[in-house]
Design an enzyme around this catalytic site. Structure first.
Site, PDB file in Angstrom:
ATOM      1  N   HIS A  53      19.668  32.824  44.140  1.00 22.11           N
ATOM      2  CA  HIS A  53      18.488  33.590  44.547  1.00 22.11           C
ATOM      3  C   HIS A  53      18.751  34.371  45.834  1.00 22.11           C
ATOM      4  CE1 HIS A  53      15.259  32.145  41.802  1.00 22.11           C
ATOM      5  NE2 HIS A  53      16.141  31.169  41.611  1.00 22.11           N
ATOM      6  N   SER A  84       9.996  28.637  38.466  1.00 22.20           N
ATOM      7  CA  SER A  84      11.167  28.089  37.776  1.00 22.20           C
ATOM      8  C   SER A  84      11.122  26.566  37.670  1.00 22.20           C
ATOM      9  CB  SER A  84      12.454  28.507  38.496  1.00 22.20           C
ATOM     10  OG  SER A  84      12.649  29.899  38.416  1.00 22.20           O
ATOM     11  N   GLU A 140      16.966  36.606  47.127  1.00 20.54           N
ATOM     12  CA  GLU A 140      15.718  36.851  47.868  1.00 20.54           C
ATOM     13  C   GLU A 140      15.359  35.670  48.757  1.00 20.54           C
ATOM     14  OE1 GLU A 140      14.299  33.978  45.028  1.00 20.54           O
ATOM     15  OE2 GLU A 140      15.734  35.623  44.866  1.00 20.54           O
ATOM     16  N   GLY A 155      13.232  32.192  36.060  1.00 23.79           N
ATOM     17  CA  GLY A 155      12.210  31.550  35.243  1.00 23.79           C
ATOM     18  C   GLY A 155      12.627  30.141  34.894  1.00 23.79           C
ATOM     19  N   GLY A 158      13.345  26.536  32.613  1.00 22.70           N
ATOM     20  CA  GLY A 158      13.798  25.982  31.352  1.00 22.70           C
ATOM     21  C   GLY A 158      15.052  26.569  30.760  1.00 22.70           C
ATOM     22  N   CYS A 167      19.224  34.435  38.220  1.00 19.29           N
ATOM     23  CA  CYS A 167      18.940  33.087  37.723  1.00 19.29           C
ATOM     24  C   CYS A 167      18.758  33.086  36.204  1.00 19.29           C
ATOM     25  CB  CYS A 167      17.733  32.499  38.454  1.00 19.29           C
ATOM     26  SG  CYS A 167      17.657  30.691  38.375  1.00 19.29           S
ATOM     27  N   LEU A 168      17.555  32.834  35.684  1.00 19.95           N
ATOM     28  CA  LEU A 168      17.360  32.876  34.242  1.00 19.95           C
ATOM     29  C   LEU A 168      17.741  34.251  33.701  1.00 19.95           C
ATOM     30  CD1 LEU A 168      16.139  31.239  31.748  1.00 19.95           C
ATOM     31  CD2 LEU A 168      14.122  32.665  32.104  1.00 19.95           C
TER      32      LEU A 168
END
Length: 409
Positions: free
Chosen positions: A371, A46, A373, A259, A261, A286-287
Protein backbone atom coordinates in the site's frame (compact mmCIF):
# COMPACT_ATOMS: atom_id res chain seq x y z
CA UNK A 1 -15.91 -6.61 32.97
CA UNK A 2 -17.82 -9.30 31.12
CA UNK A 3 -16.05 -12.53 30.24
CA UNK A 4 -15.35 -13.26 26.58
CA UNK A 5 -13.83 -16.21 24.75
CA UNK A 6 -11.81 -16.44 21.55
CA UNK A 7 -11.62 -19.92 20.05
CA UNK A 8 -9.85 -21.02 16.89
CA UNK A 9 -10.86 -23.74 14.46
CA UNK A 10 -7.97 -25.94 15.60
CA UNK A 11 -9.29 -25.97 19.17
CA UNK A 12 -7.09 -23.26 20.69
CA UNK A 13 -8.89 -21.27 23.39
CA UNK A 14 -8.08 -17.80 24.74
CA UNK A 15 -9.95 -16.38 27.73
CA UNK A 16 -10.37 -12.63 28.08
CA UNK A 17 -12.86 -9.88 28.80
CA UNK A 18 -15.24 -8.06 26.53
CA UNK A 19 -14.71 -4.58 25.15
CA UNK A 20 -16.58 -2.87 22.37
CA UNK A 21 -19.91 -4.43 21.46
CA UNK A 22 -21.14 -7.55 23.19
CA UNK A 23 -22.25 -10.52 21.14
CA UNK A 24 -20.65 -13.10 18.88
CA UNK A 25 -18.66 -12.82 15.68
CA UNK A 26 -16.75 -15.13 13.36
CA UNK A 27 -13.95 -14.57 10.88
CA UNK A 28 -10.42 -15.48 9.89
CA UNK A 29 -8.01 -14.42 12.64
CA UNK A 30 -4.91 -12.55 11.44
CA UNK A 31 -2.29 -10.48 13.25
CA UNK A 32 -1.20 -6.93 12.45
CA UNK A 33 2.30 -5.79 13.47
CA UNK A 34 1.70 -2.01 13.35
CA UNK A 35 2.37 0.01 16.49
CA UNK A 36 -0.05 2.76 15.45
CA UNK A 37 -2.93 3.15 13.05
CA UNK A 38 -5.56 0.98 14.73
CA UNK A 39 -8.33 3.30 13.53
CA UNK A 40 -7.19 2.91 9.92
CA UNK A 41 -6.96 -0.85 10.43
CA UNK A 42 -10.52 -1.01 11.74
CA UNK A 43 -11.88 0.89 8.73
CA UNK A 44 -9.77 -0.75 6.01
CA UNK A 45 -12.31 -2.59 3.80
CA UNK A 46 -9.67 -5.23 2.99
CA UNK A 47 -10.24 -6.70 6.48
CA UNK A 48 -13.81 -7.75 5.64
CA UNK A 49 -14.21 -11.37 6.72
CA UNK A 50 -11.32 -11.15 9.19
CA UNK A 51 -10.75 -10.53 12.88
CA UNK A 52 -7.56 -8.63 13.68
CA UNK A 53 -5.20 -9.16 16.61
CA UNK A 54 -2.82 -6.26 17.22
CA UNK A 55 0.65 -7.41 18.26
CA UNK A 56 1.44 -4.10 19.97
CA UNK A 57 0.17 -4.53 23.55
CA UNK A 58 -1.49 -1.15 24.25
CA UNK A 59 -4.15 -0.09 21.75
CA UNK A 60 -6.48 2.91 21.93
CA UNK A 61 -4.06 5.23 23.71
CA UNK A 62 -4.68 8.14 21.33
CA UNK A 63 -8.40 7.53 20.98
CA UNK A 64 -10.61 7.87 17.92
CA UNK A 65 -11.17 10.96 15.79
CA UNK A 66 -13.60 11.69 12.93
CA UNK A 67 -10.90 12.05 10.27
CA UNK A 68 -8.55 9.07 10.40
CA UNK A 69 -10.87 6.60 8.71
CA UNK A 70 -10.31 4.67 5.49
CA UNK A 71 -14.00 4.00 4.76
CA UNK A 72 -17.35 5.14 6.08
CA UNK A 73 -17.55 2.35 8.68
CA UNK A 74 -15.39 -0.40 10.21
CA UNK A 75 -14.90 -3.52 8.11
CA UNK A 76 -13.29 -5.93 10.59
CA UNK A 77 -15.40 -8.74 11.99
CA UNK A 78 -13.77 -8.52 15.42
CA UNK A 79 -10.89 -6.84 17.26
CA UNK A 80 -8.38 -8.54 19.59
CA UNK A 81 -5.93 -6.67 21.84
CA UNK A 82 -3.84 -7.19 24.95
CA UNK A 83 -5.02 -3.98 26.60
CA UNK A 84 -7.48 -1.36 25.38
CA UNK A 85 -6.68 2.04 26.85
CA UNK A 86 -9.73 3.55 28.60
CA UNK A 87 -8.09 6.99 28.91
CA UNK A 88 -6.89 8.22 25.50
CA UNK A 89 -4.75 11.33 25.26
CA UNK A 90 -4.52 13.24 21.99
CA UNK A 91 -5.67 16.68 20.89
CA UNK A 92 -7.65 15.19 17.99
CA UNK A 93 -9.35 12.46 20.02
CA UNK A 94 -13.14 12.69 20.33
CA UNK A 95 -13.95 9.30 21.88
CA UNK A 96 -12.48 6.10 23.24
CA UNK A 97 -11.82 3.00 21.20
CA UNK A 98 -14.28 1.09 23.39
CA UNK A 99 -17.13 3.54 22.78
CA UNK A 100 -16.41 3.60 19.04
CA UNK A 101 -16.56 -0.20 18.76
CA UNK A 102 -19.79 -0.26 20.77
CA UNK A 103 -21.34 2.33 18.50
CA UNK A 104 -20.26 0.49 15.37
CA UNK A 105 -21.29 -2.96 16.62
CA UNK A 106 -17.78 -4.44 16.52
CA UNK A 107 -17.17 -7.23 19.04
CA UNK A 108 -13.80 -7.07 20.78
CA UNK A 109 -11.82 -9.03 23.34
CA UNK A 110 -8.93 -7.87 25.52
CA UNK A 111 -6.83 -9.30 28.31
CA UNK A 112 -5.51 -12.27 26.35
CA UNK A 113 -1.87 -13.07 25.66
CA UNK A 114 -1.58 -11.64 22.16
CA UNK A 115 2.06 -12.78 21.94
CA UNK A 116 0.99 -16.39 22.41
CA UNK A 117 -1.86 -15.96 19.91
CA UNK A 118 0.47 -14.42 17.32
CA UNK A 119 3.00 -17.24 17.72
CA UNK A 120 0.19 -19.75 17.33
CA UNK A 121 -0.96 -18.13 14.08
CA UNK A 122 2.61 -17.96 12.78
CA UNK A 123 3.13 -21.66 13.53
CA UNK A 124 -0.24 -22.96 12.37
CA UNK A 125 -1.43 -20.28 9.96
CA UNK A 126 -4.32 -17.84 9.92
CA UNK A 127 -7.56 -19.67 10.62
CA UNK A 128 -11.22 -19.15 11.39
CA UNK A 129 -12.13 -18.11 14.91
CA UNK A 130 -15.06 -16.96 17.03
CA UNK A 131 -15.26 -14.25 19.69
CA UNK A 132 -18.27 -14.53 21.97
CA UNK A 133 -19.66 -12.96 25.11
CA UNK A 134 -22.88 -14.99 24.83
CA UNK A 135 -21.75 -18.57 24.32
CA UNK A 136 -18.90 -19.47 26.69
CA UNK A 137 -18.76 -23.16 25.78
CA UNK A 138 -15.37 -23.84 24.15
CA UNK A 139 -16.64 -26.92 22.32
CA UNK A 140 -19.58 -25.02 20.89
CA UNK A 141 -17.41 -22.13 19.71
CA UNK A 142 -14.80 -24.40 18.14
CA UNK A 143 -17.59 -26.09 16.18
CA UNK A 144 -18.80 -22.69 14.98
CA UNK A 145 -15.29 -21.74 13.90
CA UNK A 146 -14.90 -24.97 11.95
CA UNK A 147 -18.25 -24.37 10.24
CA UNK A 148 -17.26 -20.87 9.06
CA UNK A 149 -16.97 -20.64 5.26
CA UNK A 150 -13.53 -19.01 5.30
CA UNK A 151 -12.21 -16.73 2.57
CA UNK A 152 -11.29 -19.01 -0.33
CA UNK A 153 -13.64 -18.61 -3.28
CA UNK A 154 -15.89 -16.06 -1.54
CA UNK A 155 -16.79 -12.75 -3.14
CA UNK A 156 -16.31 -10.30 -0.27
CA UNK A 157 -15.68 -7.39 -2.64
CA UNK A 158 -19.36 -6.72 -3.29
CA UNK A 159 -19.92 -6.42 0.47
CA UNK A 160 -17.62 -3.40 0.78
CA UNK A 161 -17.54 -1.78 -2.68
CA UNK A 162 -19.75 1.05 -3.89
CA UNK A 163 -22.90 0.20 -5.85
CA UNK A 164 -22.99 3.30 -8.06
CA UNK A 165 -20.31 5.59 -9.54
CA UNK A 166 -19.17 8.77 -7.83
CA UNK A 167 -16.48 11.40 -8.28
CA UNK A 168 -13.80 12.16 -5.71
CA UNK A 169 -12.19 15.55 -5.08
CA UNK A 170 -10.75 15.34 -1.55
CA UNK A 171 -6.99 15.68 -1.16
CA UNK A 172 -4.66 14.77 1.72
CA UNK A 173 -5.05 16.08 5.25
CA UNK A 174 -2.92 19.06 6.26
CA UNK A 175 -2.32 20.46 9.72
CA UNK A 176 -4.43 23.57 10.22
CA UNK A 177 -6.36 22.94 6.99
CA UNK A 178 -7.95 19.52 7.29
CA UNK A 179 -8.78 17.65 4.10
CA UNK A 180 -8.65 19.58 0.86
CA UNK A 181 -11.79 19.00 -1.17
CA UNK A 182 -15.20 17.60 -0.34
CA UNK A 183 -16.07 16.00 3.00
CA UNK A 184 -19.45 14.72 1.85
CA UNK A 185 -18.74 11.09 0.98
CA UNK A 186 -16.68 10.45 4.13
CA UNK A 187 -19.21 11.58 6.69
CA UNK A 188 -20.58 8.62 8.66
CA UNK A 189 -22.95 8.32 11.59
CA UNK A 190 -20.37 9.11 14.25
CA UNK A 191 -18.96 12.21 12.54
CA UNK A 192 -21.18 14.78 14.19
CA UNK A 193 -21.42 18.35 12.93
CA UNK A 194 -19.94 19.80 16.12
CA UNK A 195 -16.83 17.63 15.68
CA UNK A 196 -16.41 18.49 12.01
CA UNK A 197 -16.72 22.16 12.93
CA UNK A 198 -13.42 21.88 14.81
CA UNK A 199 -11.61 21.74 11.47
CA UNK A 200 -11.48 24.45 8.78
CA UNK A 201 -13.54 23.87 5.67
CA UNK A 202 -11.41 22.21 2.97
CA UNK A 203 -10.59 24.08 -0.18
CA UNK A 204 -12.18 23.26 -3.52
CA UNK A 205 -9.69 21.80 -5.96
CA UNK A 206 -9.41 22.84 -9.57
CA UNK A 207 -10.08 20.30 -12.33
CA UNK A 208 -7.18 17.94 -12.97
CA UNK A 209 -5.48 17.09 -16.26
CA UNK A 210 -5.61 13.30 -15.93
CA UNK A 211 -8.92 11.49 -15.77
CA UNK A 212 -8.68 8.24 -13.79
CA UNK A 213 -11.39 5.63 -13.45
CA UNK A 214 -10.90 3.67 -10.24
CA UNK A 215 -12.45 0.26 -9.77
CA UNK A 216 -13.69 0.10 -6.18
CA UNK A 217 -13.05 -3.31 -4.64
CA UNK A 218 -13.04 -1.82 -1.14
CA UNK A 219 -10.83 1.16 -1.87
CA UNK A 220 -9.05 2.96 0.97
CA UNK A 221 -9.87 6.65 1.01
CA UNK A 222 -6.24 7.69 1.21
CA UNK A 223 -5.64 6.07 -2.18
CA UNK A 224 -8.20 8.45 -3.64
CA UNK A 225 -6.61 11.38 -1.82
CA UNK A 226 -3.16 10.49 -3.18
CA UNK A 227 -4.52 10.24 -6.72
CA UNK A 228 -6.05 13.71 -6.34
CA UNK A 229 -2.83 15.06 -4.82
CA UNK A 230 -0.81 13.91 -7.83
CA UNK A 231 -3.13 15.55 -10.33
CA UNK A 232 -5.98 13.17 -11.10
CA UNK A 233 -9.67 13.75 -11.64
CA UNK A 234 -11.09 10.55 -10.15
CA UNK A 235 -14.30 8.71 -10.98
CA UNK A 236 -14.94 5.65 -8.81
CA UNK A 237 -16.98 2.79 -10.26
CA UNK A 238 -18.38 -0.47 -8.83
CA UNK A 239 -16.30 -3.63 -9.36
CA UNK A 240 -18.77 -5.11 -11.85
CA UNK A 241 -18.69 -2.09 -14.17
CA UNK A 242 -18.23 -3.34 -17.78
CA UNK A 243 -14.96 -2.47 -19.50
CA UNK A 244 -16.95 -0.81 -22.28
CA UNK A 245 -18.52 1.58 -19.76
CA UNK A 246 -15.10 2.44 -18.35
CA UNK A 247 -13.67 3.11 -21.81
CA UNK A 248 -16.74 5.21 -22.57
CA UNK A 249 -15.56 7.62 -19.87
CA UNK A 250 -12.39 8.23 -21.95
CA UNK A 251 -9.96 7.75 -19.05
CA UNK A 252 -6.29 8.61 -19.18
CA UNK A 253 -5.76 5.63 -16.89
CA UNK A 254 -7.52 2.92 -14.90
CA UNK A 255 -6.81 2.16 -11.26
CA UNK A 256 -7.50 -1.22 -9.62
CA UNK A 257 -7.99 -0.92 -5.88
CA UNK A 258 -7.32 -2.99 -2.80
CA UNK A 259 -10.07 -5.18 -1.41
CA UNK A 260 -10.84 -8.19 0.79
CA UNK A 261 -10.58 -11.92 0.33
CA UNK A 262 -9.74 -14.22 -2.51
CA UNK A 263 -9.06 -12.51 -5.87
CA UNK A 264 -10.42 -15.56 -7.67
CA UNK A 265 -13.78 -14.82 -6.03
CA UNK A 266 -14.35 -11.86 -8.36
CA UNK A 267 -14.21 -13.38 -11.89
CA UNK A 268 -16.30 -10.56 -13.34
CA UNK A 269 -13.57 -8.04 -12.54
CA UNK A 270 -10.85 -10.31 -13.94
CA UNK A 271 -12.83 -10.51 -17.19
CA UNK A 272 -13.23 -6.73 -17.42
CA UNK A 273 -9.54 -6.10 -16.72
CA UNK A 274 -8.61 -8.54 -19.49
CA UNK A 275 -10.63 -6.36 -21.88
CA UNK A 276 -8.88 -3.20 -20.66
CA UNK A 277 -5.33 -4.50 -21.13
CA UNK A 278 -3.70 -2.66 -24.00
CA UNK A 279 -6.31 0.10 -24.15
CA UNK A 280 -5.13 2.44 -21.37
CA UNK A 281 -2.50 2.72 -18.61
CA UNK A 282 -3.36 0.56 -15.59
CA UNK A 283 -2.12 0.75 -11.99
CA UNK A 284 -3.11 -1.89 -9.43
CA UNK A 285 -2.65 -2.03 -5.67
CA UNK A 286 -3.01 -5.12 -3.43
CA UNK A 287 -6.12 -7.01 -4.63
CA UNK A 288 -5.87 -4.94 -7.83
CA UNK A 289 -2.34 -6.31 -8.30
CA UNK A 290 -3.62 -9.87 -7.90
CA UNK A 291 -6.55 -9.24 -10.25
CA UNK A 292 -4.13 -7.95 -12.87
CA UNK A 293 -1.99 -11.06 -12.51
CA UNK A 294 -5.06 -13.27 -12.96
CA UNK A 295 -6.13 -11.23 -15.98
CA UNK A 296 -2.75 -11.97 -17.55
CA UNK A 297 -3.41 -15.69 -17.05
CA UNK A 298 -1.50 -16.23 -13.82
CA UNK A 299 -2.41 -17.92 -10.54
CA UNK A 300 -2.72 -16.75 -6.94
CA UNK A 301 -2.34 -18.71 -3.72
CA UNK A 302 -3.11 -18.23 -0.04
CA UNK A 303 -0.26 -17.27 2.27
CA UNK A 304 0.18 -19.07 5.58
CA UNK A 305 -0.59 -16.03 7.73
CA UNK A 306 -0.42 -13.14 5.29
CA UNK A 307 1.29 -9.78 5.54
CA UNK A 308 -0.46 -7.28 7.80
CA UNK A 309 1.33 -4.26 9.23
CA UNK A 310 3.33 -1.12 8.58
CA UNK A 311 6.86 -2.50 8.76
CA UNK A 312 7.22 -4.87 5.80
CA UNK A 313 10.55 -4.60 3.90
CA UNK A 314 10.28 -4.59 0.10
CA UNK A 315 13.12 -4.34 -2.42
CA UNK A 316 12.59 -2.46 -5.68
CA UNK A 317 14.57 -4.58 -8.14
CA UNK A 318 14.61 -1.76 -10.70
CA UNK A 319 16.49 0.62 -8.38
CA UNK A 320 18.00 -1.64 -5.71
CA UNK A 321 16.36 0.43 -2.99
CA UNK A 322 14.60 -1.09 0.01
CA UNK A 323 11.29 0.40 1.13
CA UNK A 324 9.49 -0.13 4.42
CA UNK A 325 5.87 -0.60 3.48
CA UNK A 326 2.33 -0.94 4.77
CA UNK A 327 0.66 -4.21 3.79
CA UNK A 328 -2.60 -6.06 4.25
CA UNK A 329 -3.11 -9.20 2.20
CA UNK A 330 -3.57 -12.92 2.69
CA UNK A 331 -3.09 -14.01 -0.92
CA UNK A 332 -0.11 -13.63 -3.25
CA UNK A 333 0.61 -13.82 -6.97
CA UNK A 334 2.70 -16.58 -8.54
CA UNK A 335 4.40 -14.51 -11.21
CA UNK A 336 6.04 -17.58 -12.78
CA UNK A 337 2.57 -18.83 -13.71
CA UNK A 338 1.88 -15.86 -16.01
CA UNK A 339 2.30 -17.02 -19.62
CA UNK A 340 3.00 -13.52 -20.96
CA UNK A 341 6.81 -13.28 -20.89
CA UNK A 342 6.59 -9.50 -21.12
CA UNK A 343 5.60 -9.38 -17.44
CA UNK A 344 8.60 -8.38 -15.32
CA UNK A 345 9.06 -8.83 -11.56
CA UNK A 346 9.86 -5.42 -10.01
CA UNK A 347 9.49 -5.82 -6.23
CA UNK A 348 10.02 -8.65 -3.73
CA UNK A 349 9.29 -9.06 -0.03
CA UNK A 350 12.58 -9.42 1.84
CA UNK A 351 11.02 -11.53 4.59
CA UNK A 352 9.74 -14.38 2.42
CA UNK A 353 10.68 -13.46 -1.17
CA UNK A 354 7.05 -13.27 -2.31
CA UNK A 355 6.03 -11.09 -5.25
CA UNK A 356 5.41 -7.44 -4.31
CA UNK A 357 5.33 -5.77 -7.71
CA UNK A 358 5.37 -6.26 -11.47
CA UNK A 359 5.15 -4.34 -14.73
CA UNK A 360 4.64 -5.01 -18.41
CA UNK A 361 7.71 -4.34 -20.54
CA UNK A 362 5.75 -2.91 -23.49
CA UNK A 363 2.36 -1.82 -22.19
CA UNK A 364 1.84 1.01 -19.65
CA UNK A 365 0.80 -1.35 -16.87
CA UNK A 366 2.26 -1.92 -13.40
CA UNK A 367 1.11 -3.01 -9.95
CA UNK A 368 2.28 -3.53 -6.38
CA UNK A 369 1.07 -5.87 -3.66
CA UNK A 370 1.59 -3.38 -0.83
CA UNK A 371 0.00 0.00 0.00
CA UNK A 372 1.96 3.05 -1.21
CA UNK A 373 -0.77 5.36 0.13
CA UNK A 374 0.04 4.08 3.67
CA UNK A 375 -2.31 5.87 6.12
CA UNK A 376 -0.72 5.50 8.48
CA UNK A 377 2.88 5.52 7.24
CA UNK A 378 5.54 4.75 6.29
CA UNK A 379 5.56 6.79 3.10
CA UNK A 380 8.57 5.27 1.32
CA UNK A 381 6.47 4.12 -1.65
CA UNK A 382 4.37 7.25 -2.24
CA UNK A 383 6.34 7.91 -5.44
CA UNK A 384 4.32 5.21 -7.20
CA UNK A 385 1.36 7.55 -7.63
CA UNK A 386 3.60 9.99 -9.49
CA UNK A 387 4.87 7.06 -11.55
CA UNK A 388 1.27 6.38 -12.61
CA UNK A 389 0.78 10.03 -13.57
CA UNK A 390 4.05 10.03 -15.52
CA UNK A 391 2.93 6.89 -17.33
CA UNK A 392 -0.36 8.53 -18.30
CA UNK A 393 1.48 11.64 -19.44
CA UNK A 394 3.92 9.72 -21.63
CA UNK A 395 1.09 7.67 -23.11
CA UNK A 396 -0.87 10.81 -23.92
CA UNK A 397 2.19 12.38 -25.54
CA UNK A 398 2.70 9.34 -27.75
CA UNK A 399 -0.92 9.32 -28.82
CA UNK A 400 -0.95 13.07 -29.41
CA UNK A 401 -2.13 15.79 -27.08
CA UNK A 402 -5.84 16.50 -26.91
CA UNK A 403 -6.98 19.80 -28.48
CA UNK A 404 -6.74 22.71 -26.10
CA UNK A 405 -9.85 23.06 -23.99
CA UNK A 406 -11.10 19.57 -24.77
CA UNK A 407 -12.99 18.03 -21.85
CA UNK A 408 -13.53 14.32 -21.19
CA UNK A 409 -17.10 13.23 -21.67
Amino acid sequence: MKQALLTLADGAIFEGVSFGAEGETVGEVVFNTSMTGYQEVLTDPSYKGQMVVMTYPLIGNYGINPEDVESTSPAVEGFIVKEASPYPSNWRSTRTLDSYLKEQGIVGIQGIDTRALTRHLRDHGAMEGVISTRDLSPDSLVAKAKASPGLIGRDLVKEVACTSPYTWHEGPWQLGKGYEGSFEFRVSSFELADQLALFPKPKTRNSKPFKVVAYDCGIKLNILRKLVETGCDVTVVPPDTPASTVLGLAPDGVFLSNGPGDPEGVPYLIDNVQKLIGTTPIFGICLGHQILGLAFGGRTYKLKFGHHGGNQPVKDLTTGKVEITTQNHGFALDIASIPDKEIELTHINLNDQTVEGMRHRRLPIFSVQYHPEASPGPHDAAYLFQRFVDLMASTRNREGARPKGMVHQ
